[in-house]
Design a protein around this motif. Structure first.
Motif, PDB file in Angstrom:
ATOM      1  N   VAL A  98       0.837  -1.203   0.000  1.00  0.00           N
ATOM      2  CA  VAL A  98       0.000   0.000   0.000  1.00  0.00           C
ATOM      3  C   VAL A  98       0.867   1.247   0.000  1.00  0.00           C
ATOM      4  CG1 VAL A  98      -1.713   1.300   1.320  1.00  0.00           C
ATOM      5  CG2 VAL A  98      -1.859  -1.195   1.213  1.00  0.00           C
ATOM      6  N   LEU A  99       0.545   2.180  -0.903  1.00  0.00           N
ATOM      7  CA  LEU A  99       1.257   3.452  -0.953  1.00  0.00           C
ATOM      8  C   LEU A  99       0.476   4.587  -0.318  1.00  0.00           C
ATOM      9  CD1 LEU A  99       2.856   3.466  -4.510  1.00  0.00           C
ATOM     10  CD2 LEU A  99       3.880   2.814  -2.330  1.00  0.00           C
ATOM     11  N   GLY A 100      -0.811   4.413  -0.141  1.00  0.00           N
ATOM     12  CA  GLY A 100      -1.595   5.470   0.480  1.00  0.00           C
ATOM     13  C   GLY A 100      -3.049   5.416   0.072  1.00  0.00           C
ATOM     14  N   LEU A 101      -3.803   6.369   0.594  1.00  0.00           N
ATOM     15  CA  LEU A 101      -5.226   6.515   0.300  1.00  0.00           C
ATOM     16  C   LEU A 101      -5.446   7.958  -0.102  1.00  0.00           C
ATOM     17  CD1 LEU A 101      -8.044   5.013   0.515  1.00  0.00           C
ATOM     18  CD2 LEU A 101      -8.242   6.072   2.757  1.00  0.00           C
ATOM     19  N   PHE A 114      -1.279   1.824  -5.069  1.00  0.00           N
ATOM     20  CA  PHE A 114      -0.269   0.772  -5.106  1.00  0.00           C
ATOM     21  C   PHE A 114       0.860   1.208  -6.026  1.00  0.00           C
ATOM     22  CE2 PHE A 114      -4.440  -1.262  -4.640  1.00  0.00           C
ATOM     23  CZ  PHE A 114      -4.270  -1.849  -3.399  1.00  0.00           C
ATOM     24  N   PRO A 115       1.986   0.476  -6.004  1.00  0.00           N
ATOM     25  CA  PRO A 115       3.073   0.795  -6.929  1.00  0.00           C
ATOM     26  C   PRO A 115       2.625   0.674  -8.394  1.00  0.00           C
ATOM     27  CG  PRO A 115       3.825  -0.707  -5.216  1.00  0.00           C
ATOM     28  CD  PRO A 115       2.331  -0.591  -5.072  1.00  0.00           C
ATOM     29  N   ALA A 116       3.406   1.237  -9.273  1.00  0.00           N
ATOM     30  CA  ALA A 116       3.168   1.190 -10.728  1.00  0.00           C
ATOM     31  C   ALA A 116       1.855   1.871 -11.111  1.00  0.00           C
ATOM     32  CB  ALA A 116       3.213  -0.244 -11.249  1.00  0.00           C
ATOM     33  N   ASP A 117       1.508   2.943 -10.407  1.00  0.00           N
ATOM     34  CA  ASP A 117       0.306   3.737 -10.704  1.00  0.00           C
ATOM     35  C   ASP A 117      -0.974   2.921 -10.695  1.00  0.00           C
ATOM     36  OD1 ASP A 117       1.615   6.168 -10.897  1.00  0.00           O
ATOM     37  OD2 ASP A 117       2.131   5.841 -13.000  1.00  0.00           O
ATOM     38  N   GLU A 118      -1.049   1.888  -9.882  1.00  0.00           N
ATOM     39  CA  GLU A 118      -2.267   1.082  -9.758  1.00  0.00           C
ATOM     40  C   GLU A 118      -3.062   1.571  -8.558  1.00  0.00           C
ATOM     41  OE1 GLU A 118      -0.861  -3.196 -11.534  1.00  0.00           O
ATOM     42  OE2 GLU A 118      -0.561  -2.817  -9.410  1.00  0.00           O
TER      43      GLU A 118
END
Length: 155
Positions: A98-101, A114-118
């Protein structure tokens, strides 16, 4: 404050379930009304019978059940990660994924990044809930800092 299952944040939308229940009741009422009022004498159709009336009511039940899926969205956050329950699926994402909300300018719900702009849409967190949604986003960020800080040093 954690709940009995160990989640630090459990968030459900306030307005979406209310609208969904109201819409489901209206759809079901319309189908029941037309199903009961639709008789051979009223429309002049000879091949319309009781099974057709039952089918109209059952279609209303199915549509209402589908609308009620909008009462399910939930976001849970804890040491295990972020669990997102949208209409049908429940998915748990560990903190290392998780990269954030965030809340996009145009969108129906918040996005879990998520990573890779997902991303996936989190239907539970909606702008229509106003301050409650803002507070949930703030609490998410506090928990993200706590849990991701232990998984990814330096972030």
């Amino acid at each position: 404050m954690t709940d009995a299952a160990g989640w630090d944040l459990v968030y459900r939308p306030r307005n979406l379930p209310r609208w969904a229940i109201a819409a489901a009741v209206v759809v079901l009422a319309i189908h029941i009304t037309f199903g009961l009022l639709l008789t051979i004498d009223d429309v002049g159709v000879r091949n319309l019978g009781g099974s057709d009336q039952v089918a109209i009511i059952l279609i209303g039940v199915l549509i209402s059940a589908a609308i009620l899926l909008f009462t399910r969205p939930r976001l849970r956050v804890g040491a295990a990660g972020v669990e997102v329950r949208n209409l049908v699926t429940v998915r748990l994402f560990e903190w290392d994924r998780v990269l954030g909300l965030t809340y996009p300018e145009k969108g129906f719900g918040a996005w879990l990044l998520f990573p890779a702009d997902e991303h996936i849409t989190v239907l539970a967190v909606q702008a229509g809930d106003g301050q409650r949604a803002i507070d949930a986003m703030g609490r998410f960020r506090e928990l993200e800092e706590r849990y991701r800080g232990t998984v990814r040093p330096g972030h």
